[in-house]
Design a protein around this motif. Structure first.
Motif, mmCIF file in Angstrom:
data_model
loop_
_atom_site.group_PDB
_atom_site.id
_atom_site.type_symbol
_atom_site.label_atom_id
_atom_site.label_comp_id
_atom_site.label_asym_id
_atom_site.label_seq_id
_atom_site.Cartn_x
_atom_site.Cartn_y
_atom_site.Cartn_z
ATOM 1 N N LEU A 31 42.481 43.952 33.891
ATOM 2 C CA LEU A 31 41.051 44.742 32.924
ATOM 3 C C LEU A 31 39.870 43.223 33.317
ATOM 4 O O LEU A 31 38.555 43.782 33.412
ATOM 5 C CB LEU A 31 40.853 44.071 31.401
ATOM 6 N N PHE A 32 39.814 41.931 33.338
ATOM 7 C CA PHE A 32 39.034 41.176 34.599
ATOM 8 C C PHE A 32 38.340 41.442 34.909
ATOM 9 O O PHE A 32 37.261 41.175 35.404
ATOM 10 C CB PHE A 32 39.513 39.853 33.696
ATOM 11 N N TRP A 33 39.242 41.497 36.075
ATOM 12 C CA TRP A 33 39.246 42.224 37.425
ATOM 13 C C TRP A 33 38.265 43.199 37.481
ATOM 14 O O TRP A 33 37.090 43.398 38.693
ATOM 15 C CB TRP A 33 39.738 41.521 38.485
ATOM 16 N N ILE A 34 38.357 44.318 36.960
ATOM 17 C CA ILE A 34 37.448 45.490 36.466
ATOM 18 C C ILE A 34 36.198 45.212 36.839
ATOM 19 O O ILE A 34 35.571 45.824 37.376
ATOM 20 C CB ILE A 34 38.484 46.373 36.024
ATOM 21 N N PHE A 35 35.601 44.191 35.826
ATOM 22 C CA PHE A 35 34.572 43.958 35.236
ATOM 23 C C PHE A 35 33.908 42.757 36.516
ATOM 24 O O PHE A 35 33.288 42.952 36.535
ATOM 25 C CB PHE A 35 35.015 43.410 33.980
ATOM 26 N N GLY A 36 34.757 41.438 36.500
ATOM 27 C CA GLY A 36 35.058 40.558 37.355
ATOM 28 C C GLY A 36 34.343 41.122 38.525
ATOM 29 O O GLY A 36 33.224 40.200 38.967
ATOM 30 N N HIS A 37 34.774 42.102 39.377
ATOM 31 C CA HIS A 37 34.394 42.105 40.577
ATOM 32 C C HIS A 37 33.017 43.024 41.118
ATOM 33 O O HIS A 37 31.918 42.104 41.126
ATOM 34 C CB HIS A 37 35.267 43.030 41.942
ATOM 35 N N PRO A 38 32.572 43.914 39.977
ATOM 36 C CA PRO A 38 31.605 44.354 40.024
ATOM 37 C C PRO A 38 30.118 43.189 39.558
ATOM 38 O O PRO A 38 29.759 43.863 40.099
ATOM 39 C CB PRO A 38 31.191 45.542 39.034
ATOM 40 N N GLU A 39 30.305 42.524 38.820
ATOM 41 C CA GLU A 39 29.815 41.065 38.030
ATOM 42 C C GLU A 39 29.468 40.748 39.271
ATOM 43 O O GLU A 39 28.199 40.172 38.780
ATOM 44 C CB GLU A 39 30.905 40.636 37.046
ATOM 45 N N VAL A 40 30.055 40.031 40.140
ATOM 46 C CA VAL A 40 29.423 39.175 41.212
ATOM 47 C C VAL A 40 28.240 40.035 42.666
ATOM 48 O O VAL A 40 27.383 39.605 42.480
ATOM 49 C CB VAL A 40 30.310 39.125 41.982
#
Ligand code: HEM
Ligand SMILES: [Cu+2]
Lengths: 199, 601
Positions: B276-285
């Motif tokens: 979940l964190f990286w499903i968000f985290g990569h778009p975040e970058v």
């Protein structure tokens, strides 16, 4: 009687356009909301995929009758809200208020039945800390019920305004947005019903 | 609204957006303002304040890596009286955790998206305000609340969050980080997420609905495109972080077991949090880089006095990246034991992103190639952005390749990589934007000499600090170590780490040039003319500096794209190398193009 029709054509056009703008905003908001629920579902499916049996051994299966009834209740409330919006657009105050009232009562019934559901499962020994089943069941249903409650608050406000004799033309947009939200919350329930109780 | 420009349409556009009355009361004007320009300034100040805060935390981390466990000079006794000024391991954890979170969510996001999103979007598309001004007001004050929660988290027992900016459980569970601070920080993330989503709703809708007549999609400046695409990612992926944060809070306080397992007691799965964190985290970058790309597209054209090279290509590239960014997150999890086949798929998709990134890069270079370059402060910052982003982007390839990432993962190499791409590029890009739009925001000019001092300190400083971090990582230094040199194989890196720290201090000192320049110019800078940079976008051609409350008395009509520089005919007839987007030049020709647009719309 027919408030909307009485508006000046230019004003009517403006109102239509503003309503459309608000609807687009609401759609974006619901997209966001949908992703929030999608993440919860992802979690549920992930946890369930890790468990050998569902419900996990030693835990009671979730009830099916109450949730089925609730699916019907929330479905009917959506239909009632569609009718309320239509009446409001046509400037008919009485039917609009009645349909809104029906939506409100059905929504309230939904929350009541959910509470009954939680009470039943709790009696059977299922709490938020009884394994993954309790965790996902309570988290998802409670979060969802909070959304229904928020929808109810807006409905109550609109109902008050309409009964209080305020101009309905001004409230059409709000009711439409409220309706979009309401149908969305109903849709989430449908997902939950199939994903968590049926399967 | 589209390219169609019948007089009736132009007239209709005037009525769609009402002219809000200029507020008279102090509170409505300066506190609870619904004016997008003022809200932008509120975000700017809130962000700069936390940028300073986060920067100071960074200095503490650097001190620790240069002189582990030794008393911090000057401020040590004030901050850590119990240990005579030395940083303890738990404090150290709090410092690097909060540094990351504060910088990303409470400093860069408000400045880049909150401030410039609010300021630029309506002005550059020719709108009087955002689509939902009240939502905008709410968005700022909810953001302020989240900042207050961050501050509160420092004041409770056991201090603020300490589980790393990624907040992985079980470290982030009650077992790993007891104490209210961690919870308050996660709550702050949730609250700031709500604010971000509100902003996104506004930006997305405003661009769809409120473009001035003639402002077709491809006549929008790169800046607006970047901010718009970022808003879409924000709307879609910030809620995923919100969900993960909620579940974490449930685990911490309501006895659920989403992520708890093993010794933490439960049947949950902490790896799912990472998903979940990286499903968000990569778009975040990419949320943090798309607006910067937009700025750079514009700045290169603005100050090379040439049309942006293959502007459409750049936009298509940005759209492609936006889409792809949703499907590569697994590259942060290569070492979690994911199926090799899945890992390969993520690797492939990750490396595919370099293609559109490359297109953008080449387009920037093509734009300045043989241009009449004006090395203004914003242009310098734009060039600096390209440089640091290039370095960071290239190192991403090593991380995106599984075989090299297995070695590099969790080393300082990753830290250097993302500080060059995300931190440095966002930092330089945002300051470039501030130097560019400051005259429009405050009606005064900033001092270019000090701006250049700030530029050189920042760009050289950032490059050295994060370049050396990558070097240390390549040599095997793990990230987040309290005292790296207690491991004998890292002892040799002490000098490198010290030198990096000196560079970081120089970088920090260079910021004083900005601080002085900013405050001085705010009160005593030279008055700015309407269009000091000689640009053609609407905010410069149709608005005073600063713009009036409702931006435009009449909504302008747009005839051309944002990058018309050195057009031979314009040079010949008007005697200048630029023409505004809203300037009627050759009515016959303009009408013809608008018909064309109408036909294709
Ligand atoms: C072609 C471009 C890029 C590629 C191939 C790439 C690849 C990667 C990979 C594979 C990782 C994980 C490394 C590990 O943990 O072992 C990573 C980390 C990271 N990247 Fe990139 N990246 C690229 C561009 C960017 C950009 C443009 C940004 C931001 C604007 C960015 C920000 C980050 C961040 C914040 C992290 C790690 C955060 C953490 O672990 O704490 N990257 N990158
Ligand atoms: Cu990534």
């Amino acid at each position: 009687m027919h408030n909307v029709v009485q508006l000046h054509p230019q004003a009517l056009l403006e109102q239509r356009r503003n309503e459309q703008t608000s609807a687009i905003g609401m759609m974006v908001a619901l997209g966001s909301w949908g992703m929030m629920f999608a993440a919860l579902f992802f979690m549920y499916l992930g946890l369930r995929a890790h468990t050998l049996a569902w419900p996990p051994p030693g835990l009671p299966a979730l009830p099916i009758a109450l949730p089925s009834l609730n699916t019907v209740v929330i479905g009917c409330s959506s239909v009632a809200l569609v009718r309320a919006l239509r009446s409001m657009r046509e400037g008919q105050r009485r039917p609009a208020s009645l349909w809104m009232l029906a939506t409100f009562v059905l929504g309230l019934a939904f929350v009541g039945l959910q509470t009954l559901l939680w009470w039943t499962t709790w009696q059977q020994g299922l709490t938020p800390s009884t394994g993954t089943l309790g965790t996902v069941f309570y988290s998802l249903t409670v979060l969802h019920a909070l959304h229904v409650a928020a929808g109810l608050a807006v409905l109550a406000y609109l109902l008050g305004m309409t009964l209080g004799g305020r101009s309905m033309a001004e409230r059409v947009t709000t009711l439409r947005l409220c309706g979009m939200f309401w149908h969305f919350v109903g849709g989430v329930w449908a997902f939950m019903f199939v994903g968590m109780f049926l399967l | 609204m589209q390219g169609v420009m019948t007089p009736a349409d132009i007239e209709a556009a005037q009525h769609l957006q009402h002219i809000h009355e200029t507020p008279k009361s102090f509170v409505k004007h300066y506190v609870f303002s619904i004016d997008h320009k003022y809200i932008a300034k509120q975000f700017l100040w809130a962000g700069l304040l936390f940028l300073f805060f986060g920067g100071m935390l960074a200095m503490l981390i650097r001190w620790q890596w240069a002189y582990p466990g030794e008393a911090v000079p000057v401020v040590g006794n004030l901050l850590f009286p119990d240990t005579q000024g030395a940083i303890t391991p738990p404090t150290y954890n709090t410092i690097f955790t909060t540094h990351g979170l504060i910088m990303i969510f409470f400093a860069i996001t408000p400045i880049m998206i909150g401030c410039f999103g609010n300021f630029c979007i309506p002005l550059m598309i020719g709108a009087r305000d955002m689509a939902f001004p009240w939502l905008n007001l709410l968005s700022f004050w909810i953001f302020a609340l989240s900042q207050a929660l961050v501050l509160a988290s420092f004041c409770v027992e056991l201090g603020s969050a300490a589980a790393g900016w990624t907040t992985y459980p079980p470290l982030a569970s009650q077992v790993g980080t007891p104490g209210l601070g961690q919870s308050l920080m996660v709550l702050a993330l949730f609250v700031t997420g709500v604010s971000t989503i509100m902003g996104a709703i506004n930006y997305i809708t405003t661009v769809i609905r409120f473009r001035a007549p003639g402002m077709t999609w491809f006549r929008m400046p790169g800046t607006v495109w970047g901010l718009w695409l970022t808003s879409i990612l924000n709307a879609l992926f910030v809620p995923v972080l919100g969900s993960a944060g909620l579940m974490l809070l449930f685990d911490r306080h309501f006895g659920t077991q989403f992520f708890l397992t093993g010794a933490a007691g439960g049947t949950g799965d902490p790896i799912l949090f990472q998903h979940l964190f990286w499903i968000f985290g990569h778009p975040e970058v990419y949320i943090l880089i798309l607006p910067i790309w937009g700025f750079v597209i514009d700045f290169m054209s603005f100050f090379a006095r040439k049309p942006a090279y293959w502007f459409r290509g750049s936009i298509y590239a940005m759209i492609t990246v936006t889409v792809l960014s949703a499907v590569v997150y697994g590259h942060h999890m290569f070492v979690t034991g994911m199926s090799p086949l899945l890992g390969q798929a993520f690797m492939l998709l990750t490396l595919v992103i370099s293609v559109p990134a490359e297109i953008l890069f080449l387009n920037w270079l093509h734009t300045i190639w043989k241009g009449s370059i004006r090395l203004t402060v914003p242009m310098l910052f734009g060039l600096g952005t390209i440089f640091v982003f290039g370095l960071g982007g290239l190192t991403g390839i090593y991380l995106g390749t599984i075989s090299t990432d297995l070695y590099l993962h969790d080393t300082m190499f990753v830290v250097g990589h993302f500080h060059l791409t995300m931190a440095s590029a966002a930092f330089l890009g945002s300051f470039g934007a501030l130097y560019l739009w400051f005259p429009k925001m405050y009606g005064r000019l900033m001092n270019p000499f000090l701006g250049k001092v700030h530029f050189w300190f920042s760009t050289v400083g950032l490059t050295l600090v994060f370049g050396f971090q990558m070097l240390a990582g390549y040599a095997g230094q793990q990230r987040r170590l309290y005292d790296p040199f207690q491991y004998s194989y890292l002892e040799g890196l002490q000098d490198l780490n010290r030198f990096t720290t000196y560079c970081a201090f120089a970088l920090a000192i260079g910021q004083l040039a900005f601080v002085y320049n900013f405050f001085y110019s705010l009160f005593a800078g030279k008055r700015a003319s309407q269009n000091p940079w000689e640009l053609g976008t609407i905010e410069w051609t149709d608005c005073a500096s600063p713009p009036v409350h409702h931006n435009f008395d009449r909504i302008p009509v747009v005839y051309r794209g944002p990058h018309e520089y050195n057009h031979p005919e314009v040079l010949e007839k008007l005697g200048r190398d630029w023409i505004g987007q809203t300037e009627e030049f050759d009515p016959a020709a303009d009408a013809a193009t608008s018909d064309e647009v109408a036909a294709t719309a």
